[in-house]
Design an enzyme around this catalytic site. Structure first.
Site, PDB file in Angstrom:
ATOM      1  N   CYS A  94      41.434  56.158  25.366  1.00 32.28           N
ATOM      2  CA  CYS A  94      41.348  57.699  25.111  1.00 32.28           C
ATOM      3  C   CYS A  94      42.638  57.983  24.248  1.00 32.28           C
ATOM      4  O   CYS A  94      43.916  57.592  24.954  1.00 32.28           O
ATOM      5  CB  CYS A  94      41.349  58.389  26.556  1.00 32.28           C
ATOM      6  SG  CYS A  94      41.467  60.173  26.388  1.00 32.28           S
ATOM      7  N   HIS A 130      31.878  60.466  26.867  1.00 35.13           N
ATOM      8  CA  HIS A 130      33.424  60.590  27.114  1.00 35.13           C
ATOM      9  C   HIS A 130      33.823  61.955  26.650  1.00 35.13           C
ATOM     10  O   HIS A 130      34.814  62.322  27.389  1.00 35.13           O
ATOM     11  CB  HIS A 130      33.920  59.595  26.365  1.00 35.13           C
ATOM     12  CG  HIS A 130      35.392  59.479  26.433  1.00 35.13           C
ATOM     13  ND1 HIS A 130      36.166  58.458  26.689  1.00 35.13           N
ATOM     14  CD2 HIS A 130      36.525  60.217  25.958  1.00 35.13           C
ATOM     15  CE1 HIS A 130      37.397  58.340  26.568  1.00 35.13           C
ATOM     16  NE2 HIS A 130      37.615  59.657  26.209  1.00 35.13           N
ATOM     17  N   GLU A 131      33.535  62.508  25.773  1.00 34.58           N
ATOM     18  CA  GLU A 131      34.192  63.608  25.080  1.00 34.58           C
ATOM     19  C   GLU A 131      33.426  64.881  26.054  1.00 34.58           C
ATOM     20  O   GLU A 131      34.196  65.730  26.160  1.00 34.58           O
ATOM     21  CB  GLU A 131      33.576  63.943  23.754  1.00 34.58           C
ATOM     22  CG  GLU A 131      34.361  62.875  22.447  1.00 34.58           C
ATOM     23  CD  GLU A 131      35.556  62.402  22.979  1.00 34.58           C
ATOM     24  OE1 GLU A 131      36.355  63.092  23.287  1.00 34.58           O
ATOM     25  OE2 GLU A 131      35.911  60.970  22.705  1.00 34.58           O
ATOM     26  N   HIS A 171      35.553  65.309  28.849  1.00 31.28           N
ATOM     27  CA  HIS A 171      36.800  65.996  28.777  1.00 31.28           C
ATOM     28  C   HIS A 171      36.751  67.443  28.935  1.00 31.28           C
ATOM     29  O   HIS A 171      37.490  68.229  29.401  1.00 31.28           O
ATOM     30  CB  HIS A 171      37.420  65.984  27.437  1.00 31.28           C
ATOM     31  CG  HIS A 171      38.132  64.439  27.180  1.00 31.28           C
ATOM     32  ND1 HIS A 171      39.406  64.325  27.984  1.00 31.28           N
ATOM     33  CD2 HIS A 171      37.954  63.625  26.499  1.00 31.28           C
ATOM     34  CE1 HIS A 171      39.667  63.080  27.800  1.00 31.28           C
ATOM     35  NE2 HIS A 171      39.146  62.742  26.764  1.00 31.28           N
TER      36      HIS A 171
HETATM   37  C1  4LI Z   1      41.161  52.085  14.067  1.00 30.25           C
HETATM   38  C2  4LI Z   1      40.749  52.260  13.043  1.00 30.25           C
HETATM   39  C3  4LI Z   1      38.032  46.858  22.127  1.00 30.25           C
HETATM   40  C4  4LI Z   1      38.803  47.495  23.125  1.00 30.25           C
HETATM   41  C5  4LI Z   1      36.599  47.344  21.704  1.00 30.25           C
HETATM   42  C6  4LI Z   1      40.481  52.163  15.163  1.00 30.25           C
HETATM   43  C7  4LI Z   1      39.442  52.922  13.049  1.00 30.25           C
HETATM   44  C8  4LI Z   1      38.371  49.015  23.583  1.00 30.25           C
HETATM   45  C9  4LI Z   1      36.462  48.549  22.031  1.00 30.25           C
HETATM   46  C10 4LI Z   1      39.215  52.670  15.506  1.00 30.25           C
HETATM   47  C11 4LI Z   1      37.381  49.489  22.838  1.00 30.25           C
HETATM   48  C12 4LI Z   1      38.374  53.075  14.264  1.00 30.25           C
HETATM   49  C13 4LI Z   1      37.328  52.827  20.681  1.00 30.25           C
HETATM   50  C14 4LI Z   1      36.737  54.292  22.389  1.00 30.25           C
HETATM   51  C15 4LI Z   1      36.983  51.829  22.813  1.00 30.25           C
HETATM   52  C16 4LI Z   1      39.401  49.428  24.326  1.00 30.25           C
HETATM   53  C17 4LI Z   1      37.451  56.979  21.401  1.00 30.25           C
HETATM   54  C18 4LI Z   1      38.815  51.334  17.599  1.00 30.25           C
HETATM   55  C19 4LI Z   1      38.597  53.721  17.422  1.00 30.25           C
HETATM   56  C20 4LI Z   1      38.011  51.381  18.642  1.00 30.25           C
HETATM   57  C21 4LI Z   1      37.580  53.962  18.568  1.00 30.25           C
HETATM   58  C22 4LI Z   1      35.931  57.835  22.957  1.00 30.25           C
HETATM   59  C23 4LI Z   1      35.815  55.363  24.408  1.00 30.25           C
HETATM   60  C24 4LI Z   1      36.452  56.619  22.361  1.00 30.25           C
HETATM   61  C25 4LI Z   1      35.087  49.560  21.570  1.00 30.25           C
HETATM   62  C26 4LI Z   1      40.302  49.298  26.550  1.00 30.25           C
HETATM   63  C27 4LI Z   1      40.104  56.997  21.434  1.00 30.25           C
HETATM   64  N1  4LI Z   1      37.157  54.019  21.250  1.00 30.25           N
HETATM   65  N2  4LI Z   1      37.531  51.884  21.547  1.00 30.25           N
HETATM   66  N3  4LI Z   1      36.938  53.087  23.401  1.00 30.25           N
HETATM   67  N4  4LI Z   1      38.340  52.346  16.791  1.00 30.25           N
HETATM   68  N5  4LI Z   1      37.582  52.644  19.299  1.00 30.25           N
HETATM   69  N6  4LI Z   1      36.365  55.312  22.824  1.00 30.25           N
HETATM   70  N7  4LI Z   1      37.080  50.519  23.507  1.00 30.25           N
HETATM   71  N8  4LI Z   1      39.542  48.859  25.549  1.00 30.25           N
HETATM   72  N9  4LI Z   1      38.734  56.515  22.080  1.00 30.25           N
HETATM   73  O1  4LI Z   1      39.712  50.630  24.148  1.00 30.25           O
HETATM   74  O2  4LI Z   1      37.664  57.505  20.279  1.00 30.25           O
HETATM   75  S1  4LI Z   1      34.595  56.844  23.965  1.00 30.25           S
HETATM   76 CL1  4LI Z   1      36.816  53.482  14.458  1.00 30.25          CL
HETATM   77 NI    NI Z   2      39.328  60.696  25.663  1.00 36.73          NI
END
Ligand code: 4LI
Ligand code: NI
Length: 187
Positions: free
Chosen positions: A114, A157-158, A161
């Site tokens: 997050c 998730h959103e 919030h």
């Molecule tokens: C950079 C450029 C590995 C670890 C895999 C990053 C483009 C985790 C996953 C991204 C994990 C992009 C994401 C979310 C997770 C982890 C969110 C990277 C952005 C992967 C999105 C809201 C949860 C959403 C899948 C602790 C900021 N996003 N990874 N979870 N990506 N991203 N969430 N999990 N482990 N969070 O975080 O936007 S729902 Cl696309």
């Molecule tokens: Ni969040």
């Protein structure tokens, strides 16, 4: 332009508040906010822009994370299909609401992150596998859509919030990786 400095972090009371409904016709301010939030997500996923402005990548953002307690969320989920580079979900949603959900539960294999949480919180975040949601677009038109898998996890998730819920509230404290065998694990 929205940057990480605009995003409040865990401990801030706004992240624990229930956000207010947005009224229609939309104010110019609320219209612009939705657009700027979506631009933030696109910027955060663009390696050059993200590096220049020190943006952490995200696929979802909610207005309370900007200390604005309104029911506005944005999603920008990239496609995982090489053939089709269009994002699988890219949207601004006003007043989104979960109407119904599957009994089947699911979680992301690698846990969740997050933009308002600057630490790694390991564990399975158990959510509904499939959801039916309603939301309004910028014209005030009401839509109902069904989502599953990764998109469903991100939208839940959103929407959490908007209700003052953080992803780690849904992790089993005693055993973060202990889940029922019928919980689907999304890769
Ligand atoms: C950079 C450029 C590995 C670890 C895999 C990053 C483009 C985790 C996953 C991204 C994990 C992009 C994401 C979310 C997770 C982890 C969110 C990277 C952005 C992967 C999105 C809201 C949860 C959403 C899948 C602790 C900021 N996003 N990874 N979870 N990506 N991203 N969430 N999990 N482990 N969070 O975080 O936007 S729902 Cl696309
Ligand atoms: Ni969040």
């Amino acid at each position: 332009m929205i940057t990480m400095d605009d995003i409040i972090r865990e401990g801030h009371p706004t992240l624990r508040a229930v956000a207010k409904e947005v009224s229609f016709p939309l104010s110019n301010e609320d219209k612009k906010l939705g657009e700027e939030m979506l631009t933030f997500l696109k910027n955060s996923q663009d390696p050059a822009v993200a590096e220049e402005y020190h943006l952490r990548g995200g696929v979802g953002l909610a207005a309370p994370q900007l200390d604005i307690s309104k029911k506005i969320i944005v999603l920008h989920v990239p496609s995982n299909d090489e053939e089709n580079p269009e994002p699988s979900l890219s949207m601004i949603m006003y007043n989104p609401k979960v109407l119904s959900h599957s009994v089947q539960e699911a979680c992301l294999a690698d846990g969740e992150g997050c933009l308002s949480v600057d630490r790694d919180v390991p564990g399975y975040v158990v959510r509904h596998s499939r959801i039916s949601i309603s939301y309004q677009d910028k014209e005030g038109q009401k839509h109902k859509i069904r989502l599953k898998n990764y998109e469903a996890m991100v939208v839940q998730h959103e929407i959490d919030h908007l209700n003052g819920i953080m992803f780690y509230d849904r992790i089993n404290e005693e055993a973060p990786f202990a889940i029922d065998k019928d919980v689907e694990i999304i890769q």
